[in-house]
Scaffold this active site. Structure first.
Site, PDB file in Angstrom:
ATOM      1  CE  LYS A 271      25.156 -27.023  96.317  1.00 56.47           C
ATOM      2  NZ  LYS A 271      26.106 -26.797  95.231  1.00 56.47           N
ATOM      3  CB  VAL A 272      24.365 -31.776 104.283  1.00 58.52           C
ATOM      4  CG1 VAL A 272      24.956 -32.497 105.477  1.00 58.52           C
ATOM      5  CG2 VAL A 272      23.319 -30.770 104.755  1.00 58.52           C
TER       6      VAL A 272
ATOM      7  CG  ASP B 218       9.487 -27.719 109.996  1.00 56.84           C
ATOM      8  OD1 ASP B 218       8.310 -27.993 109.676  1.00 56.84           O
ATOM      9  OD2 ASP B 218      10.415 -27.773 109.182  1.00 56.84           O
TER      10      ASP B 218
END
Length: 432
Positions: free
Chosen positions: A24-25, A133
């Site tokens: 979670k940021v 990515d």
């Protein structure tokens, strides 16, 4: 008003910004400077359960290797028993993807972002790091509308290369991934990155993907054959460049130095200056000792930027090898005592064993043995770091003498003598 959480007395945790599979940021603020940061919070149990420890370790090590104006900076890593906190540069402009979702960009805008992307990737590759990515969601914009590459969770360091020098893990997002990666055979990570950069340039100019199909197998087929078409508004020069990048055979694909020589790319290009990194391990090996008397001690040691605290709290997650290439033989333990108590105890133990004690600097002492060993007198340094109000990490390392004698001395003499102040020795099996 609700009380804001302050992390390790350094960062005030603010609003929730978003979440990924493991993290979670949150928005955060440096308490002293007021600087904005992003704090990525990862639960250790999730990471362990999913076998992702290696990936997290890699993310830390890569972001320490890479300091570039177009790469999101990792400021520090801290941990508790249950969580890992990545404190990162806060990039407030949002995703480049959001900009593209509103419609294609004009050629000059697309070129600017592509130039910043290529110079950052070139810098990463020069450090032996490929991203693997790359996609618009991992490309952020700052307040100056400059590009910042984020999420190095899927990168590959040189150690991940197998004997044939190729990468074998399949990762990345299919629409942006090079054909050789999808084929599940070995591939060169830097060449695969160049392909993804080509797809990104196409998306910036077109507003949609070059390889699109509702059927995933059909999409793969198009990728394998590099089967795509240009919209009519693409300029001749941009078509020519993309045609050289989106080549299915990686050996025939254009290289980054060659991309940087193309006139279309060079238009208005200035190469940004990459940051040099001051390595924390660059301290002198031979400690300059000075007498311990008549020196006033500060009341608490420097705060420990706890790369190694993570490992001291959790067996089987030792990050130390990522931060120094040739680490001196050492032992680390965590204590709930104050720094001054720990130093007092260390001095008491040293004197009981007839070791000389000399202060090197605040909260770092050198202990020297009385008798000549196989390689002269044994000497070790002990340094205390504060990680939280009631937690300190102590690192013991050999500074002179024989390594085997040092290991024996630590196991048979030091450990038993310190048992009343030690909470946990790094690497011991514990149940949290």
């Amino acid at each position: 008003m609700e009380e804001r959480q302050v992390l390790f007395g350094k960062y005030e945790m603010g609003r929730f910004l978003g979440k990924g599979t493991f993290a979670k940021v949150y928005y955060g603020k440096q308490v002293v400077t007021g600087e904005s940061v992003a704090i990525k919070v990862i639960r250790k149990d999730m990471v362990k359960k999913e076998g992702m420890m290696e990936q997290i370790q890699r993310e830390i090590s890569v972001m320490r290797l890479v300091r570039h104006p177009n790469v999101v900076e990792l400021k520090e890593v801290m941990a508790t028993k249950t969580k890992i906190f990545f404190v990162m540069e806060y990039v407030k402009g949002g995703e480049l993807f959001a900009k593209v979702a509103k419609g294609k960009l004009n050629e000059d805008q697309a070129r600017k972002y592509f130039q910043q992307l290529i110079s950052a990737i070139d810098f990463c590759h020069s450090r032996g790091v490929s991203h693997r990515d790359l996609k618009p969601e991992n490309l952020l914009l700052d307040e100056n509308e400059d590009l910042k590459i984020s999420d190095f969770g899927l990168t590959a360091l040189p150690e991940q290369l197998l004997n044939d020098g190729l990468l074998h893990t399949q990762c990345g997002t299919p629409a942006y991934v090079a054909p050789e990666v999808l084929r599940k055979k070995g591939y060169d990570g830097s060449k695969a990155d160049i392909w993804s950069c080509g797809v990104i340039l196409y998306v910036l100019l077109a507003g949609f993907l070059p390889f699109q199909d509702e059927n995933v197998m059909n999409m793969y087929r198009k990728v394998f054959k590099a089967d795509f078409e240009f919209p009519p508004w693409f300029s001749t020069d941009s078509r020519r460049l993309i045609s050289k990048i989106l080549v299915s055979d990686p050996e025939r694909r254009i290289s980054i130095p060659a991309i940087m020589r193309v006139p279309w790319f060079r238009k208005g290009f200035t190469r940004p200056i990459a940051f040099s990194i001051q390595d924390p391990g660059s301290e002198k090996t031979e400690d300059q000792t000075e007498p311990a008397e008549n020196t006033k001690m500060p009341s608490s040691p420097k705060f420990f930027n706890a790369f190694e605290f993570i490992s001291s709290m959790s067996s089987g997650f030792d990050l130390s090898s990522l931060f120094e290439n040739k680490r001196r033989v050492g032992s680390i333990f965590t204590s709930k005592c104050s720094a001054l108590t720990i130093l007092g105890k260390l001095e008491g133990v040293a004197k009981a064993m007839n070791f000389k004690v000399a202060k090197v600097k605040d909260f770092k002492v050198r202990l020297q043995g009385p008798s000549e060993g196989r390689k002269g007198k044994l000497a070790l340094t002990a340094e205390v770091f504060e990680v939280a109000p009631n937690v300190a990490v102590v690192e013991l390392s050999k500074s002179a003498g024989d390594t085997l004698e040092y290991a024996k001395f630590c196991g048979e003499d030091v450990r038993p003598a310190l048992k009343d102040i030690v909470w946990i020795w790094q690497g011991d099996n514990i149940c949290n």
